[in-house]
Design a protein around this motif. Structure first.
Motif, mmCIF file in Angstrom:
data_model
loop_
_atom_site.group_PDB
_atom_site.id
_atom_site.type_symbol
_atom_site.label_atom_id
_atom_site.label_comp_id
_atom_site.label_asym_id
_atom_site.label_seq_id
_atom_site.Cartn_x
_atom_site.Cartn_y
_atom_site.Cartn_z
ATOM 1 N N ALA B 15 27.973 29.030 58.197
ATOM 2 C CA ALA B 15 29.180 29.936 57.974
ATOM 3 C C ALA B 15 28.517 31.362 57.763
ATOM 4 C CB ALA B 15 30.065 29.578 56.694
ATOM 5 N N ALA B 21 32.281 34.949 59.634
ATOM 6 C CA ALA B 21 33.193 33.817 59.384
ATOM 7 C C ALA B 21 33.638 34.365 57.948
ATOM 8 C CB ALA B 21 32.564 32.719 59.054
ATOM 9 N N ILE B 22 32.754 35.045 57.130
ATOM 10 C CA ILE B 22 32.942 35.346 55.782
ATOM 11 C C ILE B 22 33.411 36.779 55.797
ATOM 12 C CG2 ILE B 22 31.945 35.832 53.371
ATOM 13 C CD1 ILE B 22 29.833 33.564 54.051
ATOM 14 N N THR B 24 35.219 38.285 57.911
ATOM 15 C CA THR B 24 36.387 38.345 58.773
ATOM 16 C C THR B 24 37.604 38.221 57.427
ATOM 17 O OG1 THR B 24 35.623 37.657 60.469
ATOM 18 C CG2 THR B 24 37.865 37.803 60.434
ATOM 19 N N ALA B 25 37.439 37.083 56.773
ATOM 20 C CA ALA B 25 38.211 36.663 55.793
ATOM 21 C C ALA B 25 38.299 37.894 54.560
ATOM 22 C CB ALA B 25 37.882 35.459 54.865
ATOM 23 N N SER B 66 40.859 30.823 57.723
ATOM 24 C CA SER B 66 39.287 30.215 57.998
ATOM 25 C C SER B 66 39.492 28.718 57.947
ATOM 26 C CB SER B 66 38.386 30.706 57.152
ATOM 27 O OG SER B 66 38.735 30.645 55.843
ATOM 28 N N ARG B 69 38.296 26.032 60.452
ATOM 29 C CA ARG B 69 36.872 26.001 60.846
ATOM 30 C C ARG B 69 36.400 25.039 60.219
ATOM 31 N NH1 ARG B 69 34.783 30.771 58.005
ATOM 32 N NH2 ARG B 69 34.036 28.985 56.607
ATOM 33 N N HIS B 101 33.865 25.210 52.329
ATOM 34 C CA HIS B 101 34.771 26.157 52.473
ATOM 35 C C HIS B 101 34.913 27.029 51.333
ATOM 36 C CE1 HIS B 101 38.743 27.473 53.129
ATOM 37 N NE2 HIS B 101 38.456 27.943 54.178
ATOM 38 N N THR B 104 32.152 29.281 50.781
ATOM 39 C CA THR B 104 31.918 30.643 51.673
ATOM 40 C C THR B 104 33.227 31.517 51.901
ATOM 41 O OG1 THR B 104 32.670 29.139 53.608
ATOM 42 C CG2 THR B 104 30.053 29.657 53.307
ATOM 43 N N THR B 105 34.316 30.702 51.273
ATOM 44 C CA THR B 105 35.639 31.807 51.377
ATOM 45 C C THR B 105 36.084 31.954 50.027
ATOM 46 O OG1 THR B 105 35.892 30.525 53.516
ATOM 47 C CG2 THR B 105 37.698 31.706 52.710
ATOM 48 N N SER B 142 41.100 25.337 49.133
ATOM 49 C CA SER B 142 40.006 24.577 50.116
ATOM 50 C C SER B 142 40.697 23.267 50.336
ATOM 51 C CB SER B 142 38.643 24.901 49.645
ATOM 52 O OG SER B 142 38.325 26.203 49.719
#
Lengths: 255, 221
Positions: B15, B21-22, B24-25, B66, B69, B101, B104-105, B142
């Protein structure tokens, strides 16, 4: 000694039994519905506060009751599918989902029609309304997931998993919405007692609607079984035609 | 246990290094929050009153983007089939992937939330509570999201369907996340809401992997 659910695992036996039961359930539902509607609209008094609008309750309460009972039925069927692999469990869950969504929608609709004269607005963010709305979303999710998957047996199991997740989370949602509601407005007390003159029509209507649901559910299950048979026959026919064509081609090659 | 950590660090590294990936969120989070004043008017009093709600809803939407993903890429290139036959039970596979997830989010979004709070004129005293509640609440996002991701893994228009399935499940997280931040106005103050939020996350951590693994098994047969 086989239990009833075990014996019903045979679709043919289920079709026989349901064909015999269906007219009785539909008939009883029709008679009770007529009687209940008569009681609700002519034979019961208007409320001293709510006036004639109280009659909406006789439709609204059975719908609200069914919206919860049907989700329970779907959860039970899903459990039956995932744990016991009962062949009719998925048929039952599939047939019940649109009916449940329809009754939930009717409960919301009648509630908002009643709310306009009573509360002065079609929609209030009351705890009950909100949780029923979320229940409606859960029904929509179930139907959307099923329609998005092509493989029917995978769709059945995945929808069942979602239904069981939903039934686990529903109490938490209900609890949190109640909590949220006390933040925003004092909760309305609906639990005041119902007058006996209104209790009888309400009871008759509740039973009539429940029977109506079961009649439609049985019919829906029968349709689903027939649809699956037609599909199986079609696949067989296509496979048979292919086999004949292959044989003919082979013979032609041999000659 | 070794394979669990290996899978977790692989997902986190992927990620991070995949790029975007990160980011964009976080970018989505920023844009949604800055659109709010444009839609609601620049009244700072109003904004500070609704700041907690706006932040939480934007956070949920950003995390939602995300979610697919979690399983989709690994399903497409066959990694998931290998993982299913590996020594790690599928339940733990989903725990590792949901945890990755969250790392990273969930954590970046939780750290970003107070920064965006400035834009919405959020009360300064609420900042520590905001970070604490977003950190406590995002595991539920998550782990419940993993259920939706697993259920919609093979569908074509998965993203919209995922939102329809998962958002109703987020209602309790949203309610208690906001009620903890909005100035202890709740019936029992900040403490109770925060504890219930943590409890919801714990329930999600148990329920999510069980349901998601069951959904994966159905589709990997």
């Amino acid at each position: 000694m086989q239990t009833l659910t075990q014996r019903l695992a045979n679709p043919t036996r289920f079709m026989e039994l349901s064909a015999r039961l269906l007219p009785w359930i539909s008939g009883a539902a029709a008679i009770l519905l007529a009687y209940g509607l008569y009681l609700a609209f002519f034979a019961s008094p208007a409320d001293y506060q709510q006036g004639e609008t109280v009659r909406i309750m006789y439709i609204h309460v059975p719908c609200a009751w069914l919206s919860m009972m049907i989700y329970g039925l779907i959860a039970l069927s899903s459990f039956g599918l995932l744990v016991f692999r009962h062949p009719l469990a998925d048929v039952s869950a599939k047939a019940a989902a649109p009916l449940g969504a329809a009754f939930t929608f009717l409960a919301l609709l009648t509630g908002s029609l009643w709310g306009k004269p009573m509360w002065g607005t079609y929609w209030v963010w009351d705890a009950r309304l909100t949780s029923v709305l979320i229940l409606f979303f859960l029904y929509l999710g179930l139907m959307a997931l099923r329609s998005a998957l092509e493989d029917e047996s995978a769709a059945a199991k995945l929808t069942a998993i979602l239904a069981l997740v939903g039934v686990t989370i529903l109490p938490i949602i209900k609890f949190s919405v109640d909590w949220w509601n006390t933040l925003h407005q004092p909760s309305t007390d609906f639990t005041s007692t119902v007058d006996p003159s209104m209790r009888l029509p309400l009871l008759v209507m509740a039973i009539a609607f429940t029977l109506l649901f079961f009649a439609m559910h049985l019919k829906g299950m029968r349709n689903e079984i027939l649809r699956r048979r037609v599909k199986a026959l079609r696949t067989q026919a296509v496979a048979g035609r292919d086999r004949l064509a292959a044989q003919a081609a082979n013979q032609g090659a041999a000659e | 246990m070794k394979s669990f950590w290996a899978l977790l660090s692989r997902d986190v590294i992927l990620a991070v290094r995949e790029g975007g990936a990160i980011g964009t969120a976080l970018g989505f989070f920023l844009v949604v929050v800055s659109l709010m004043p444009l839609g609601l008017g620049p009244d700072l009093n109003l904004l500070s009153r609704i700041a907690a709600g706006v932040l939480w809803i934007a956070l949920l939407l950003a995390a939602l983007l995300s979610l697919n993903r979690i399983f989709e890429a690994d399903h497409e290139d066959g990694t998931l089939d290998v993982l299913a036959t590996g020594p790690l039970p599928l339940e733990l596979v989903t725990v590792a992937k949901s945890l990755a997830h969250w790392i990273t989010t969930g954590i970046p979004l939780a750290i970003m939330a107070p920064v965006l709070g400035i834009l919405l004129n959020l009360d300064l005293a609420a900042y520590p509570i905001l970070v604490a509640t977003t950190l406590a609440g995002t595991p539920a996002v998550s782990f419940l999201g993993a259920i939706g991701a697993a259920l919609t893994m093979k569908t074509r228009r998965g993203g919209l369907l995922l939102a329809l399935i998962v958002l109703p499940l987020y209602v309790p997280t949203l309610i208690f996340g906001i009620s903890a931040v909005s100035a202890g106005a709740g019936p029992a103050g900040v403490g109770a809401s925060f504890l219930i939020l943590a409890a919801i996350s714990l329930v999600a951590i148990v329920l999510g992997p069980l349901a998601a693994a069951a959904a994966l098994r159905v589709q990997l047969q």
